[in-house]
Design an enzyme around this catalytic site. Structure first.
Site, PDB file in Angstrom:
ATOM      1  N   SER A 250     -11.138  -0.908  -0.790  1.00  0.00           N
ATOM      2  CA  SER A 250      -9.837  -0.875  -0.105  1.00  0.00           C
ATOM      3  C   SER A 250      -9.995  -1.158   1.384  1.00  0.00           C
ATOM      4  O   SER A 250      -9.081  -1.678   2.021  1.00  0.00           O
ATOM      5  CB  SER A 250      -9.196   0.515  -0.226  1.00  0.00           C
ATOM      6  OG  SER A 250      -8.452   0.635  -1.396  1.00  0.00           O
TER       7      SER A 250
ATOM      8  N   ASP B 247       0.839  -1.199   0.000  1.00  0.00           N
ATOM      9  CA  ASP B 247       0.000   0.000   0.000  1.00  0.00           C
ATOM     10  C   ASP B 247       0.873   1.248   0.000  1.00  0.00           C
ATOM     11  O   ASP B 247       1.975   1.223  -0.566  1.00  0.00           O
ATOM     12  CB  ASP B 247      -0.937  -0.057   1.224  1.00  0.00           C
ATOM     13  CG  ASP B 247      -2.274   0.614   0.982  1.00  0.00           C
ATOM     14  OD1 ASP B 247      -2.269   1.828   0.726  1.00  0.00           O
ATOM     15  OD2 ASP B 247      -3.314  -0.062   1.054  1.00  0.00           O
TER      16      ASP B 247
ATOM     17  N   HIS C 228      -3.861   6.014   3.389  1.00  0.00           N
ATOM     18  CA  HIS C 228      -4.526   4.787   2.925  1.00  0.00           C
ATOM     19  C   HIS C 228      -3.833   3.533   3.466  1.00  0.00           C
ATOM     20  O   HIS C 228      -4.493   2.602   3.960  1.00  0.00           O
ATOM     21  CB  HIS C 228      -4.509   4.801   1.393  1.00  0.00           C
ATOM     22  CG  HIS C 228      -5.331   3.745   0.731  1.00  0.00           C
ATOM     23  ND1 HIS C 228      -4.881   2.459   0.530  1.00  0.00           N
ATOM     24  CD2 HIS C 228      -6.581   3.785   0.190  1.00  0.00           C
ATOM     25  CE1 HIS C 228      -5.818   1.765  -0.102  1.00  0.00           C
ATOM     26  NE2 HIS C 228      -6.860   2.545  -0.315  1.00  0.00           N
TER      27      HIS C 228
END
Lengths: 85, 659
Positions: free
Chosen positions: B435, B32, B105
């Site tokens: 996600s 990520d 994220h």
């Protein structure tokens, strides 16, 4: 068209290690040799060991096409850009 | 994650849960945007020594040193050569050339999967509670391959290469790219070798729903995860000048609007641009929105960006209205001005009020956190949908998990809206997407791996899928928020994850490398294409019969042919047989088959109808025969096949598609 042909892109070069000539004692030397055969200036970004045998590099479309035709090359994939979900 | 563990049943006590010690042996790799290691979610005080087989490292770089890792965050690497080759050297004033997360994220996904327990977590007063990853005692290894400019295939492949070499047990990838055959799909290629090394690979299904065939990451050795809601909401009341009240959602917590009504305008009416309704940058006329609440349509630009555009033009509030693409799905955002997101119906009513009133006014009340929202889960509108665009004979997505309004750890580099102009610093943020659902499943897989270290990735996936639920407690089918009606296996796959049931599935549909090679043979792949995909020399045997229908997958997709002449083919029938093999992972038991179908057009029979297992890991095969009459092209229908011994239900969805 010529300009497009000369524009470099990143490729993932997937090699078939079972086709490595016996003259190479190390696969990284074989990777390097295959790359140098199509480009004097290109350098390896990564050499991959586990998920594929091969490497990534920047090439022109013409160089990529030449590389594709070499023995021991499984595929020369243009790099794809991914996005977060 | 202040709610999802309870929502998933992890708050219940069960003898089936693995111990902290066995959980500490499992390593979850997250590919990520990196990690913010100072968060309490990476506290290692409850963890023992790092697993002996771990070969990873803590890579030092800008704002990241060896002490950034500990017994929780046991590995952190970054991969930027592909990114830099495409974009030039990383601007280190903008992002860290290190595993540090400048985006948020990656920290969010990592802490969702395996963050440590953190009491008193919240975002701006919302969603308060104890935050924890689904596998809160598992180890975390972070592979940063995504940068402010995106994630590049060469970096992703290098990260997967390293994760396999390091020895992760689970690899979580909340990313997606172009769609292609498996031999041209970087993630599928990397995931194959990972799976062959016993690594469970879970990927996000994509956020391109509700459009059909919008899935990514559909290789059968990947677990493809769609998104659903949980039973939590953040309602804020909206009052119009005519007295009508509507409910929206918000995560705003700054200075509120006055109780008195404020002028209200629609973005599309205060713009010279055709994109005014979406409140795109530069589209709104400041003189016409100053001091007013602006209604903006969802789509075209980031939701939080619309708020910035309204605020920059002097607007004092924003109502974000869903269009038909999103239905009644309400996604909350940490806007920088008073705001509320409303569904399509409320949005339509508000716009109608504006157009029919010479001086429309409104006000937006403060938001709150509401628990126990029903029905839940519902399939998120944005969650990508089947049929599988690459191999229609494999049903995808595999499963859904919570992916809407998820609170989890956040970077210190940007505020909770993710905007450059947002100077707020928070330890947790609330965001939505597949996600977010993907790392939930990754954490659950880690939980199953700890409880059953001997299970293959396919067995873990099967356990999650065959125990997933498709109905609410009332018996009503799980809904799709995009339509308001019942969802189908093309929306939720096998259903919504139920980890407590998955810990004891009874039977599993196992698969190994040979099964996957047979699958590729059934696709008529050449030896070169097989090698490109699997990293193995393999030639399909000419004497063997390879069929997609016999691939041992925990769900069924049955493509059916329409007779020539379309509807005129009524009465013409075709028969298809699929064979599957079940492995007993429970006590000796006898299972009976149960079939539930919503169509008369396909007759389903199973042979044998009873399977008796006398030992653990005993395998038994069965054959399903589908006899279908012709239907018009594009017709779909669904059924469900269940094996039960009275204690376990081993369920598989069946999707029929006439083409």
């Amino acid at each position: 068209e010529e300009k497009i042909q000369q524009t470099e892109r990143t490729y993932i070069v997937h090699m078939d290690k079972s086709h490595m000539p016996e003259s190479f004692t190390d696969h990284s030397l074989w990777y390097d040799s295959s790359l140098k055969s199509v480009s004097d200036s290109a350098s390896m970004l990564y050499a991959y060991e586990y998920v594929i045998h091969g490497y990534s590099t920047r090439l022109t479309a013409e160089e990529a096409e030449t590389l594709r035709k070499q023995p021991g090359i499984l595929s020369v994939l243009p790099e794809v850009r991914y996005e977060l979900h | 994650t202040t709610r999802t563990p309870e929502f998933l049943g992890l708050g219940r006590s069960s003898d089936l849960f693995p111990t902290s010690n066995s959980m500490g042996e499992v390593i979850v790799g997250i590919l990520d945007t990196g990690v913010w290691p100072e968060l309490k979610s990476f506290d290692d005080s409850e963890l023992g020594p790092i697993p002996a087989g771990w070969k990873g490292e803590c890579q030092v770089g800008k704002n990241f040193n060896s002490s950034s890792c500990n017994r929780k965050l046991i590995g952190a690497r970054f991969f930027s050569k592909g990114y830099e080759a495409a974009f030039g050297p990383i601007d280190e004033t903008m992002e860290s050339k290190s595993p540090r997360d400048d985006d948020g994220h990656g920290t969010h996904t990592a802490t969702t999967a395996a963050g440590s327990v953190v009491p008193n977590a919240e975002l701006l007063g919302y969603a308060s509670g104890t935050a924890r990853g689904m596998a809160s005692h598992a180890r975390v290894a972070v592979y940063k391959a995504c940068w402010l400019g995106g994630c590049f295939g060469t970096d992703i492949l290098a990260a997967m290469d390293a994760a396999v070499a390091d020895g992760v047990d689970v690899l979580s990838m909340s990313i997606g790219g172009g769609m292609s055959e498996y031999y041209g799909d970087t993630v599928a290629i990397g995931a194959f070798t990972a799976a062959a090394h016993g690594i469970f690979v879970s990927c996000s299904a994509g956020n391109s729903g509700p459009m059909p065939s919008s899935l990514s990451n559909v290789a059968p050795w990947i677990t493809t995860v769609g998104a659903g809601t949980l039973d939590r909401d953040f309602p804020a009341s909206l009052t119009l000048g005519n007295g009508d009240k509507y409910s929206g959602v918000t995560l705003y917590n700054g200075k509120q609007l006055p109780d008195s009504l404020v002028p209200l305008v629609y973005g599309g009416s205060v713009s010279h641009s055709s994109s005014g309704s979406f409140c795109m940058a530069g589209s709104l006329i400041p003189e016409k929105i100053s001091g007013k609440i602006v209604v903006c349509d969802r789509g075209g630009s980031a939701r939080v960006q619309k708020g910035v555009v309204v605020k920059a033009g002097g607007g004092v509030g924003m109502i974000l209205s869903n269009t038909d693409s999103y239905g009644e799905e309400l996604v909350a955002d940490a806007h920088l001005l008073p705001s509320a997101a409303v569904g399509q119906k409320a949005g339509g009513a508000i716009k109608k009020y504006i157009s029919s009133n010479p001086n429309p006014t409104a006000t937006i009340g403060p938001g709150t956190t509401k628990l126990g929202v029903q029905p839940s889960p519902v399939v998120a509108a944005f969650s990508s949908r089947g049929p599988n665009p690459v191999t229609p004979a494999i049903l995808k997505p595999d499963i859904i998990a919570p992916g809407v309004n998820i609170l989890a750890g956040w970077t210190g580099a940007v505020g909770p809206s993710g905007l450059d102009s947002d100077k707020r610093h928070v330890n947790f943020s609330i965001i939505s997407g597949t996600s977010m659902s993907c790392p939930h499943v990754s954490g659950l897989a880690a939980l199953l791996k700890a409880a059953h270290p001997e299970w293959s990735p396919a067995a873990i996936k099967s356990a999650l899928m065959t125990t997933a639920y498709t109905t609410y407690k009332s018996g009503e089918k799980i809904k799709d928020v995009a339509t308001g009606g019942p969802a189908t296996p093309f929306d939720y796959g096998a259903g919504h994850a139920d980890p407590v049931a998955a810990l004891d599935p009874g039977l599993v549909y196992d698969a190994n490398v040979d099964d996957y090679l047979g699958f590729l043979c059934a696709l008529n792949y050449t030896p070169e294409q097989i090698k490109s995909t699997t990293h193995r020399d393999f030639t399909c045997h000419t004497s063997s019969k390879y069929t997609l229908g016999d691939f041992n997958y925990p769900s069924f997709a049955v493509p059916l042919e329409t007779a020539l002449g379309g509807e005129g083919g009524a009465g013409v029938s075709s028969t298809i047989k699929y064979t599957r093999t079940l492995t007993n992972v429970g006590d000796p038991a006898t299972y009976k088959v149960y079939l539930h179908s919503q169509t008369q057009a396909v007759k389903i029979s199973v042979e044998p109808a009873t399977l008796s297992f006398s030992a653990q890991y005993e395998k038994k095969s069965y054959t399903v025969t589908f006899t279908a009459t012709s239907k018009p092209s594009g017709t779909t229908s669904f059924a469900r096949l269940e094996w039960s011994d009275g204690k376990h239900i081993v369920g598989s969805p069946i999707a029929f598609s006439w083409t």
